[in-house]
Design a protein around this motif. Structure first.
Motif, short mmCIF file in Angstrom:
data_model
loop_
_atom_site.label_atom_id
_atom_site.label_comp_id
_atom_site.label_asym_id
_atom_site.label_seq_id
_atom_site.Cartn_x
_atom_site.Cartn_y
_atom_site.Cartn_z
N ASP A 78 0.81 -1.21 0.00
CA ASP A 78 0.00 0.00 0.00
C ASP A 78 0.85 1.27 0.00
OD1 ASP A 78 1.00 -0.44 2.50
OD2 ASP A 78 -0.88 -0.12 3.57
N PRO A 80 2.41 4.74 -1.35
CA PRO A 80 1.61 5.72 -2.09
C PRO A 80 1.78 5.71 -3.60
CG PRO A 80 2.56 6.72 -0.12
CD PRO A 80 3.18 5.36 -0.26
N GLN A 297 -1.25 12.50 2.58
CA GLN A 297 -1.43 11.06 2.47
C GLN A 297 -2.07 10.50 3.74
OE1 GLN A 297 -0.90 8.96 -0.16
NE2 GLN A 297 -0.52 10.79 -1.38
N GLY A 299 -4.21 12.10 5.49
CA GLY A 299 -5.54 12.67 5.63
C GLY A 299 -5.69 13.62 6.79
N HIS A 380 -7.99 6.50 -3.31
CA HIS A 380 -6.61 6.75 -3.73
C HIS A 380 -5.80 7.38 -2.62
CE1 HIS A 380 -3.27 8.92 -5.64
NE2 HIS A 380 -3.33 8.00 -6.59
N GLY A 381 -6.38 8.35 -1.94
CA GLY A 381 -5.66 9.04 -0.88
C GLY A 381 -4.90 10.24 -1.41
N ARG A 409 -15.06 5.72 3.47
CA ARG A 409 -14.14 6.69 2.89
C ARG A 409 -14.70 8.09 3.07
NH1 ARG A 409 -9.59 4.35 2.98
NH2 ARG A 409 -10.80 3.27 4.60
#
Length: 500
Positions: A78, A80, A297, A299, A380-381, A409
Motif C-alpha cells: 500500500d 503511495p 497522504q 488525511g 486513492h488518498g 471513505r
C-alpha cells in the motif's frame, strides 16, 4: 519480435519456444502456474460465479502485466506511488489471489482477501460498473497530485480487471466520458467477453468507449508478443485505454516453473517493485514538499486550520442562505487545504452553474459517474474529495454513495436547492423523501443547517466526521439568522430528537 505460431500439439510442449526471450518464457511459465492455482481451491469459487472461462482468458495478460509492467512491492503493498490494480468483482478475485501468491515471498493464506483486511485489495466488490468509475477517480487523483507535487513523487497508473457486464452500466459510461474529457491517460481497463455474451453487444460496448475518447484495442489473449505490444502501447497512450482480450487459437502450456521462480525474492514483480519503492523513498526524503505530502497522504488537516477557518469565513456568516454560506466556506477551504478536489454537477431545469472557483472539474449532468469518481479519489488518498450537486439528484448518486459509506471513505457532498418551495421545474424537483432515506444509510453523516451559523458549525462537523462521507443539505432561500452566542454554535451540529 515475430509472434510465435503454435501447432495442434502445442499443449504437449516441454520447453518454452526458442524464439521467445528468457523474460517472455518466464511469463509463460508463471501464467501456467497461475492457471494451476485457478484450477485449485479457487476453481469452485470461480465456477459459482460462472467466470472460469474469463479467468483463464485473462490469465496470460494479467501475468504479463504483473511480471513486466506493474509497480507493486509485496513487502509494502500500500505504498503511495504503487500502481493501483482494481478488482471490483468478486468473480475476478481468484486471479488476484493467484498473482499475490506468485509475487509474494511468503504468501499470506490467513488474511481474507477483503477490503480493509488485505492491504493489496484496493476496493470492495460491488454492483457492476462501480469499479470502473472508482478507478477513473483514482486516475484523476493521480493527475491532481502529480500536478501539485511533480512526477518525482507521483508517477503511477490505474489498472482495472473488469467484466463485460461492467461496460454496459450507466455509471461506467458516465465515468468513461468524464475520463475521456479529463484526459486520464494513465487509466487502463482489461476486459474479456463472457462465453454467453453476444459478440455484437460486446462490440457495441467497445464502440461506446471509443466514442467517449478512449483508445480501444483488441488483443489476442493467448499471444504473448501481441499482449506485450498492447501493454507497451497502453503506456504510450494519450487517452484512457480499454484492452479487449479475445481468444484466438490454442493456449500454450509450458512446464511449471521452479518454486524459486514463482515466489520469493526472485519474483520479477517483487524485484522491480522493491527497487521502484526504494528509489521513490530516496526522492521523497529530498523533496521540498515532503511534510505536506505526508500530511495529505495521512488525511490530516493543517495545524492552524481551526484558527484560520473562522477568521477567513467570518464576513460570510450573516444575512444569507445556507447554500450561499456553504459555497463561501468551500472557497475558504480551498485556500486553507490545497488538497481539496471539487467535482461539480450542473443539474435542474435552470442549469445554474455554482460559483466555485478554480480548480474544479465540471461533470455536467453525469452525477452517478461523478459520485463513483469521488469514491475512487477517496480510495486513492492524498486528496480531500468534494462533490457539489443538486439535492434531487441524490437518487442517481445513491449506489456510489452507498459504496463509499460501506468502505468508510471520507467524501464531502454539498447538496443544493433544498426546500419545499415549488420551483420552476415542478413538483418532481422537490426533495421530499430523500432526506429520510439518506439518514438511514450506515456511516453517512447528514447535516441540514437552517441558517448561516448552523452552516458554519455543520461544515466543521462534516470535516471532522471520521466514519465515512458527510452531506450538507443546503437551501438557496435567505433564512432569518437569530443572534446566538459563540458558545452555542456547536449545538447546531448536534443530532435532533429521534422520530416518534
Amino acid at each position: 519480435m515475430a509472434p510465435h505460431t503454435t501447432s495442434a500439439h502445442s499443449a504437449t510442449l516441454t520447453s518454452p519456444p526458442p524464439t521467445l526471450s528468457a523474460q517472455d518464457a518466464l511469463v509463460l511459465r508463471l501464467a501456467a502456474a497461475a492457471r494451476a492455482l485457478l484450477d485449485g481451491p479457487a476453481a469452485e469459487e470461480a465456477a459459482q460465479s460462472h467466470s472460469t472461462t474469463e479467468l483463464r482468458q485473462l490469465c496470460l495478460i494479467v501475468t504479463a502485466l504483473w511480471c513486466r509492467v506493474l509497480r507493486y512491492d509485496p513487502a509494502t503493498p500500500d505504498w503511495p506511488d504503487r500502481d493501483r490494480f482494481v478488482v471490483p468483482s468478486q468473480a475476478m478475485l481468484p486471479l488476484l489471489r493467484a498473482m499475490l501468491h506468485l509475487s509474494t515471498p511468503e504468501p499470506d493464506t490467513t488474511t481474507p482477501l477483503d477490503f480493509g483486511l488485505h492491504r493489496a485489495v484496493e476496493i470492495a466488490p460491488g454492483p457492476a460498473g462501480q469499479g470502473i468509475a472508482a478507478a477513473a477517480g483514482m486516475a484523476l487523483a493521480e493527475e491532481i497530485l502529480a500536478a501539485r507535487h511533480g512526477r518525482s513523487l507521483v508517477n503511477h497508473r490505474t489498472w482495472v480487471l473488469a467484466r463485460d457486464s461492467d461496460l454496459l452500466t450507466g455509471i461506467a459510461l458516465e465515468a468513461a466520458q468524464l475520463a475521456g474529457r479529463f484526459g486520464l491517460n494513465r487509466l487502463a481497463v482489461l476486459v474479456c467477453p463472457a462465453p454467453r455474451t453476444d459478440p455484437a453487444d460486446f462490440s457495441d460496448s467497445l464502440a461506446r468507449f471509443s466514442a467517449s475518447g478512449w483508445s480501444v484495442r483488441r488483443v489476442n489473449a493467448r499471444n504473448l508478443p501481441a499482449i506485450m505490444t498492447a501493454l507497451a502501447a497502453t503506456l504510450r497512450a494519450r487517452k484512457p485505454t480499454l484492452l479487449a482480450c479475445l481468444s484466438d487459437g490454442p493456449s500454450p502450456h509450458p512446464p511449471m516453473p521452479a518454486e524459486e521462480e514463482q515466489t520469493g525474492p526472485w519474483s520479477p514483480t517483487a524485484r522491480r517493485g522493491a527497487s521502484a519503492r526504494r528509489s521513490w523513498l530516496r526522492r521523497l526524503t529530498r523533496h521540498r514538499a515532503r511534510t505536506q505530502f505526508e500530511r495529505e497522504q495521512a488525511g490530516l488537516a493543517p495545524p492552524l486550520l481551526s484558527e484560520d477557518w473562522p477568521r477567513l469565513w467570518r464576513h460570510d456568516l450573516r444575512g444569507s442562505s445556507s447554500q450561499h454560506v456553504a459555497l463561501a466556506g468551500l472557497r475558504t477551504l480551498q485556500t486553507l487545504r490545497p488538497e481539496l478536489a471539487v467535482l461539480a454537477a450542473t443539474s435542474g431545469t435552470s442549469g445554474a452553474v455554482y460559483d466555485i472557483p478554480d480548480p474544479h472539474w465540471p461533470c455536467g449532468l453525469q452525477e452517478h459517474g461523478m459520485a463513483g469518481m469521488l469514491s475512487g479519489m477517496a480510495l486513492h488518498g492524498g486528496v480531500l474529495a468534494c462533490g457539489v450537486a443538486g439535492m434531487i439528484t441524490i437518487d442517481r448518486m445513491r449506489p456510489a454513495l452507498r459504496m463509499t459509506a460501506l468502505m468508510r471513505r471520507r467524501v464531502l457532498y454539498l447538496l443544493t436547492n433544498d426546500g419545499l418551495a415549488l420551483s420552476d421545474g415542478g413538483g418532481g424537483w422537490q426533495p421530499v423523501e430523500q432526506l429520510a432515506s439518506l439518514r438511514a444509510m450506515p456511516h453517512l453523516a447528514v447535516f441540514r443547517p437552517a441558517n448561516a451559523q448552523e452552516t458554519f458549525a455543520c461544515w466543521q462537523a462534516a470535516l471532522l466526521w471520521p466514519e465515512g462521507p458527510a452531506l450538507l443539505v443546503l437551501c438557496p432561500h435567505d433564512m432569518p439568522d437569530p443572534t446566538r452566542p459563540e458558545a452555542d454554535r456547536a449545538e447546531a451540529a448536534r443530532p435532533g430528537p429521534p422520530p416518534p
